[in-house]
Design a protein around this motif. Structure first.
Motif, mmCIF file in Angstrom:
data_model
loop_
_atom_site.group_PDB
_atom_site.id
_atom_site.type_symbol
_atom_site.label_atom_id
_atom_site.label_comp_id
_atom_site.label_asym_id
_atom_site.label_seq_id
_atom_site.Cartn_x
_atom_site.Cartn_y
_atom_site.Cartn_z
ATOM 1 N N HIS A 19 40.152 -21.644 2.707
ATOM 2 C CA HIS A 19 40.319 -22.517 1.544
ATOM 3 C C HIS A 19 40.723 -23.922 1.985
ATOM 4 O O HIS A 19 40.295 -24.927 1.395
ATOM 5 N N HIS A 20 41.547 -24.014 3.036
ATOM 6 C CA HIS A 20 41.908 -25.329 3.586
ATOM 7 C C HIS A 20 40.671 -26.054 4.104
ATOM 8 O O HIS A 20 40.574 -27.285 4.019
ATOM 9 N N LYS A 21 39.720 -25.280 4.626
ATOM 10 C CA LYS A 21 38.462 -25.859 5.118
ATOM 11 C C LYS A 21 37.487 -26.164 3.982
ATOM 12 O O LYS A 21 36.385 -26.679 4.227
#
Length: 410
Positions: A141-143
């Motif tokens: 999700h950070h990516k």
């Protein structure tokens, strides 16, 4: 493999493609081993159907490119399946087919649920799975990625790394750039994805755009199933669930007997409620969920956990009696016999047989890899040794390396 040579070149090595492991609508998966390196770990080959050969003639080219791009960008995280390389099979009569060479993983959460359908998974296993998948989700999700098809079959155990990993990124997309109409699987589909799929099927536009919150919903359902031992597909499709799923979750936790203190179960219940809000904006993120007090509680594995989840360490029970433990010469002879027997199945890195508690009478055999450990476990379970029937389970390598012996829950 569907067609073409049984030997392929990928990741700088030659691979012998062997038995099929599974097949879907656009791809098939095979086991592969590295030629010339018999002790190396096997791999998985995911072969996508050539253009024109899939349902509706679409084939798997788009799926190949999509999954390859995601796995290359997400490479390196311990809770996401590793992509080793790619190759093309040009000898098929239906045209070139593309393949991914992937890390070969072990038992899936789907299989674990079958074995625990009467009583649910242990708190140790449920916590282990929850933490590992949340770590993977926080990273992807950070990516900017959404997995979009999180379900028990897409969470697999890594015997070598002792963790759960996410696989199958065929429906994944970058948040804000969803390029597939239908996402997620029945029973694990978030409400907003259900609405979006319905509108797409009706040829209508609108509805709430799907975000990374859909993955938290799916994982929440998986974890409720692990805790309860129940399949929830029909429950989550009922109007009672849609009206008040928190009440149903409460009922599941109240009705299921918990062996230990109820406090850990209540922490898990609250965590699951935070992941299963009907409104996606109110759902916990993966990073927030990892801060739950549920993850601060130490659990011990059940003996069933150590049978189901392979590791490079084998633990032998019912093999050393009090008499042999008290006689040094007899003890050394039996340990030498155990070492000789266990070496038939692979290279032994270390062997430990404690004479005192914890672990008194148990024998721990560390193999060079989990494949050898699994072969030994299959061969030794139920075998008579010095007049006793052997019980062979696996044991966490991380705990073994620390010299920590679980007081295993039976």
């Amino acid at each position: 493999m569907a067609a073409g040579p049984p030997v392929v070149a990928a990741a700088g090595r030659l691979w012998q493609v062997e038995a099929p492991l599974g097949r879907g609508s656009s791809a098939a998966v095979f086991r592969a081993r590295c030629l010339g390196q018999p002790r190396s770990s096997p791999a998985a080959v995911k072969e996508f159907l050539p253009p024109g050969s899939g349902p509706g003639g679409g084939g798997g080219d788009y799926g190949f490119r999509k999954e390859r791009a995601a796995l290359e960008e997400l490479r390196g995280h311990r809770n996401i399946v590793t992509l080793y390389g790619v190759f093309t099979n040009c000898s098929s009569t239906k045209g070139p087919s593309h393949s991914l060479l992937l890390e070969l993983l072990d038992v899936s959460v789907s299989e674990l649920l079958v074995h625990s359908s009467q009583h649910g998974c242990s708190m140790w296993m449920t916590q282990h799975c929850a933490r590992d998948v949340l770590e993977a989700l926080a990273f992807l999700h950070h990516k900017g990625y959404v997995h979009a098809d999180l379900k028990p079959r897409n969470i697999l155990w890594s015997a070598e790394q002792e963790c759960f990993k996410l696989i199958d990124f065929g429906l994944s997309f970058k948040e804000g750039n969803q390029d597939v109409k239908y996402i997620q699987t029945d029973g694990y589909r978030a409400p907003e994805a259900e609405l979006q799929n319905y509108l797409s099927q009706a040829g209508l536009q609108g509805g709430t755009q799907c975000t990374s919150a859909v993955d938290l919903w799916s994982l929440g359902i998986v974890l409720v199933e692990m805790f309860s031992g129940m399949k929830l597909k029909h429950i989550v499709q009922s109007w009672e669930w849609k009206a008040n799923n928190a009440a149903i979750i409460d009922h599941i936790f109240v009705s299921k007997s918990v062996e230990n203190s109820a406090i850990p179960a209540y922490h898990l219940r609250d965590l699951l409620k935070s992941m299963l809000h009907e409104e996606q904006e109110k759902r916990a993120t993966a990073a927030e969920a990892l801060c739950s007090p549920f993850f601060s509680i130490p659990f011990a594995p059940h003996i069933e956990d150590l049978v189901m989840l392979p590791t490079p360490v084998l633990r032998l029970l019912n093999i050393l009696g009090d008499a042999s433990l008290q006689n040094d010469k007899e003890f050394e002879d039996i340990v030498d016999d155990i070492r000789e027997e266990c070496s038939k199945y692979g290279q032994i890195v270390s062997l430990f047989a404690p004479k005192e508690n914890p672990g008194k009478g148990q024998v721990f055999v560390e193999y060079a890899n989990a494949g050898d450990s699994k072969a030994a476990q299959r061969a030794l379970t139920g075998k008579r040794f010095d007049g006793k029937f052997v019980v062979a389970t696996f044991y966490p390598l991380s705990a073994y390396k620390r010299g920590y012996v679980y007081q295993t829950v039976l």
